[in-house]
Scaffold this motif. Structure first.
Motif, short mmCIF file in Angstrom:
data_model
loop_
_atom_site.label_atom_id
_atom_site.label_comp_id
_atom_site.label_asym_id
_atom_site.label_seq_id
_atom_site.Cartn_x
_atom_site.Cartn_y
_atom_site.Cartn_z
N GLY A 304 33.44 61.67 14.56
CA GLY A 304 33.42 62.75 13.60
C GLY A 304 33.27 64.11 14.24
O GLY A 304 33.39 65.14 13.58
N ASP A 305 33.01 64.14 15.54
CA ASP A 305 32.84 65.39 16.27
C ASP A 305 34.21 65.96 16.61
O ASP A 305 35.00 65.32 17.31
CB ASP A 305 32.04 65.09 17.55
CG ASP A 305 31.90 66.30 18.45
OD1 ASP A 305 32.28 67.40 18.03
OD2 ASP A 305 31.41 66.13 19.58
N PRO A 306 34.55 67.18 16.14
CA PRO A 306 35.88 67.74 16.43
C PRO A 306 36.12 67.98 17.91
O PRO A 306 37.27 68.07 18.34
CB PRO A 306 35.88 69.06 15.65
CG PRO A 306 34.45 69.40 15.42
CD PRO A 306 33.75 68.08 15.28
N LEU A 307 35.05 68.05 18.71
CA LEU A 307 35.21 68.24 20.15
C LEU A 307 35.22 66.92 20.91
O LEU A 307 35.40 66.90 22.12
CB LEU A 307 34.07 69.12 20.68
CG LEU A 307 34.00 70.55 20.15
CD1 LEU A 307 32.80 71.28 20.74
CD2 LEU A 307 35.28 71.31 20.45
N ASN A 308 35.00 65.79 20.21
CA ASN A 308 34.95 64.47 20.84
C ASN A 308 33.89 64.42 21.95
O ASN A 308 34.08 63.75 22.97
CB ASN A 308 36.32 64.08 21.42
CG ASN A 308 37.37 63.93 20.36
OD1 ASN A 308 37.11 63.41 19.28
ND2 ASN A 308 38.57 64.43 20.64
N HIS A 309 32.79 65.12 21.73
CA HIS A 309 31.77 65.24 22.76
C HIS A 309 30.51 64.42 22.44
O HIS A 309 29.62 64.32 23.27
CB HIS A 309 31.40 66.73 22.91
CG HIS A 309 30.62 67.04 24.16
ND1 HIS A 309 31.03 66.68 25.43
CD2 HIS A 309 29.44 67.71 24.33
CE1 HIS A 309 30.15 67.11 26.32
NE2 HIS A 309 29.17 67.72 25.68
N GLY A 310 30.45 63.86 21.23
CA GLY A 310 29.25 63.13 20.84
C GLY A 310 29.52 61.70 20.39
O GLY A 310 28.76 61.14 19.60
N LYS A 311 30.58 61.09 20.92
CA LYS A 311 30.96 59.75 20.47
C LYS A 311 29.86 58.72 20.71
O LYS A 311 29.72 57.77 19.95
CB LYS A 311 32.23 59.30 21.18
CG LYS A 311 33.49 60.07 20.81
CD LYS A 311 34.70 59.51 21.57
CE LYS A 311 35.96 60.25 21.24
NZ LYS A 311 37.14 59.69 21.96
N PHE A 312 29.10 58.89 21.78
CA PHE A 312 28.09 57.89 22.14
C PHE A 312 27.05 57.72 21.03
O PHE A 312 26.47 56.65 20.87
CB PHE A 312 27.39 58.29 23.44
CG PHE A 312 26.29 59.30 23.26
CD1 PHE A 312 24.96 58.92 23.31
CD2 PHE A 312 26.57 60.64 23.01
CE1 PHE A 312 23.94 59.84 23.13
CE2 PHE A 312 25.57 61.57 22.83
CZ PHE A 312 24.24 61.17 22.89
N ALA A 313 26.78 58.78 20.26
CA ALA A 313 25.75 58.71 19.24
C ALA A 313 26.32 58.48 17.85
O ALA A 313 25.60 58.08 16.94
CB ALA A 313 24.93 60.01 19.23
N GLU A 314 27.63 58.73 17.67
CA GLU A 314 28.23 58.66 16.34
C GLU A 314 28.90 57.33 16.04
O GLU A 314 29.06 56.96 14.89
CB GLU A 314 29.25 59.79 16.18
CG GLU A 314 28.62 61.18 16.22
CD GLU A 314 29.64 62.26 16.00
OE1 GLU A 314 30.85 61.97 16.06
OE2 GLU A 314 29.22 63.41 15.76
N SER A 315 29.32 56.61 17.08
CA SER A 315 30.00 55.34 16.86
C SER A 315 29.00 54.23 16.59
O SER A 315 28.11 53.98 17.41
CB SER A 315 30.84 54.97 18.09
OG SER A 315 31.23 53.61 18.04
N PRO A 316 29.10 53.53 15.46
CA PRO A 316 28.18 52.42 15.19
C PRO A 316 28.19 51.36 16.28
O PRO A 316 27.15 50.81 16.63
CB PRO A 316 28.70 51.86 13.86
CG PRO A 316 29.39 53.01 13.20
CD PRO A 316 30.02 53.78 14.33
N GLU A 317 29.39 51.08 16.84
CA GLU A 317 29.48 50.06 17.88
C GLU A 317 28.73 50.47 19.13
O GLU A 317 28.02 49.67 19.75
CB GLU A 317 30.96 49.79 18.24
CG GLU A 317 31.78 49.18 17.12
CD GLU A 317 32.39 50.24 16.22
OE1 GLU A 317 33.11 49.87 15.30
OE2 GLU A 317 32.13 51.44 16.44
N VAL A 318 28.89 51.73 19.51
CA VAL A 318 28.23 52.20 20.73
C VAL A 318 26.73 52.31 20.54
O VAL A 318 25.95 51.93 21.42
CB VAL A 318 28.82 53.56 21.16
CG1 VAL A 318 28.08 54.09 22.38
CG2 VAL A 318 30.30 53.42 21.48
N VAL A 319 26.30 52.79 19.38
CA VAL A 319 24.87 52.90 19.10
C VAL A 319 24.23 51.51 19.13
O VAL A 319 23.13 51.32 19.66
CB VAL A 319 24.61 53.59 17.75
CG1 VAL A 319 23.14 53.51 17.39
CG2 VAL A 319 25.03 55.05 17.83
N LYS A 320 24.92 50.53 18.58
CA LYS A 320 24.41 49.16 18.60
C LYS A 320 24.32 48.64 20.04
O LYS A 320 23.35 47.98 20.42
CB LYS A 320 25.33 48.25 17.78
CG LYS A 320 24.88 46.79 17.73
CD LYS A 320 25.85 45.96 16.91
CE LYS A 320 25.42 44.49 16.91
NZ LYS A 320 26.38 43.65 16.14
#
Length: 398
Positions: A304-320
């Protein structure tokens, strides 16, 4: 840029004013916050983006909305105050702590695993940004840890890159001291340090200083997770050498479509940033393998980050994955090929050509470079290839 600015404009100011409103089904995350920021007189802000003379400690309790009212990976910022805990993140308690009270907090919040998670945020983060994001990570990952946040003086502006970078240098000693005190606590069994973006520079520098002062990084600091690390790749290589042979295990989250790191690369002499490398390409593939570093490539994930800089915290799979494996210090992969059901996708070791040559169907949003896994896989290929007269060896191209 406009999308980022407009998103911030819809948020209420002063969200750290504790609310007395209660709601059913909420969860609470207690965080110990250490900061090198200057205190603020603005209600609900607590600390500004300016630099404080001495580190300060605070306990903050954050209320998380019910699972039915939010998406994993997202922080629901209140649009006005007081926040509505039934749908918003809300502050429910704040206490300023001295050094002795901070030690007592740590011991009281240690789980049976005796594990501590230290989070260091990145560029363009206000104090409340760091607090709420870390509370979200702790809650969504369900990590069995005592959560400690280290927040350094970022002005929370995309136009303050150089100021923020100097603020990380300003905070190195404070982070090193905090990590040493945590590791020296007899009740603590293991420490994982997770850093995002520019916080990766601060984290690795603090660990480097510790290694220089003490001859090595504390053995209790066993895992370091760098998400979208805004680090010059050449500098990172030198830092690793100076950490010594007995350094912690490193895991990287990278994404080649990270727009924030693309900008950082341009203003930093056009040298690759560690967080946007392609781990399957040389020279990075061989160097990462030699260093024993695991890399998770999140390029194909949509965030959801327009800069694609915070995927690690926003993706349910990665957070899990963070909660189930990495924060707990476990190996990312379970088999010679990949993660399997642990993140709902097949991941292919160091190079997707291996999977392709073996005719393995791969449609993974997360590709994993795990040196230990690759060595195990290569050993199996060698043995199987020998038994078939080298047929498999030729097919894999080794």
């Amino acid at each position: 840029m406009l999308a980022v600015l407009s998103g911030c404009a819809s948020r209420a100011e002063g969200v750290l004013i504790p609310t007395t409103i209660e709601a059913k089904g909420t969860s609470k995350v207690d965080v110990l916050v250490a900061t090198t920021r200057k205190s603020s007189s603005v209600p609900g802000v607590l600390f500004s983006g300016e630099r404080g003379k001495e580190p300060e400690m605070t306990e903050i309790a954050v209320s998380i909305p019910p699972e039915s009212k939010r998406k994993v990976g997202q922080v629901q910022w209140p649009s006005r105050l007081p926040a509505d805990p039934s749908k918003d993140f809300a502050t429910v308690a704040i206490s300023q702590l001295d050094a002795n009270e901070s030690r007592q907090w740590l011991r009281a919040h240690l789980p049976k695993s005796r594990r501590v998670l230290v989070f260091v945020h990145g560029f363009n983060n206000r104090y409340e940004d760091a607090v709420y994001r870390f509370a979200q990570i702790v809650h969504d990952s369900r990590a069995d840890v005592a959560p400690v946040l280290f927040t350094w003086p970022s002005r929370g502006s995309i136009f303050a890159y150089n100021y923020d970078k100097e603020s990380t240098n300003y905070s190195r000693d404070a982070l090193e001291t905090m990590l040493r005190r945590i590791a020296d606590d007899k009740g603590v069994g293991e420490v994982t340090v997770m850093a995002h973006s520019m916080g990766s520079w601060l984290t690795v520098e603090a660990l480097r200083q510790m290694a220089i002062r003490d001859g090595r990084v504390s053995p209790k600091i066993q895992n370091v997770i760098l998400a979208s690390p805004d680090l010059d790749v050449d500098v990172f290589g030198r830092q690793l050498e100076e950490l010594g042979a007995k350094r912690p295990k490193f895991t990287l989250f990278v994404s080649r479509d990270d727009r924030a790191l693309q900008l950082s690369k341009r203003i930093s002499g056009n040298v690759d940033r560690l967080g946007q490398i392609d781990p399957a390409q040389e020279p990075y593939r061989s160097e990462l393998e030699r260093a024993g570093i695991t890399v998770l490539d999140l390029t194909a994930l949509q965030g959801g980050d327009p800069l694609n800089h915070g995927k690690f915290a926003e993706s349910p799979e990665v957070v899990k994955l963070l909660g189930n494996r990495l924060i707990a210090g476990q190996t990312v992969t379970d088999s010679p090929i990949g993660l399997g059901e642990s993140i709902g996708a097949l991941a292919v070791g160091t190079a997707q050509t291996v999977g392709s040559a073996a005719s393995v169907a791969v449609s993974a949003p997360i590709a994993v470079f795990d040196p230990n896994t690759r060595r195990s896989y290569n050993d199996q290929v060698d043995r199987f290839g020998q038994s078939l007269g080298g047929t498999i060896q030729t097919a894999v191209g080794q």
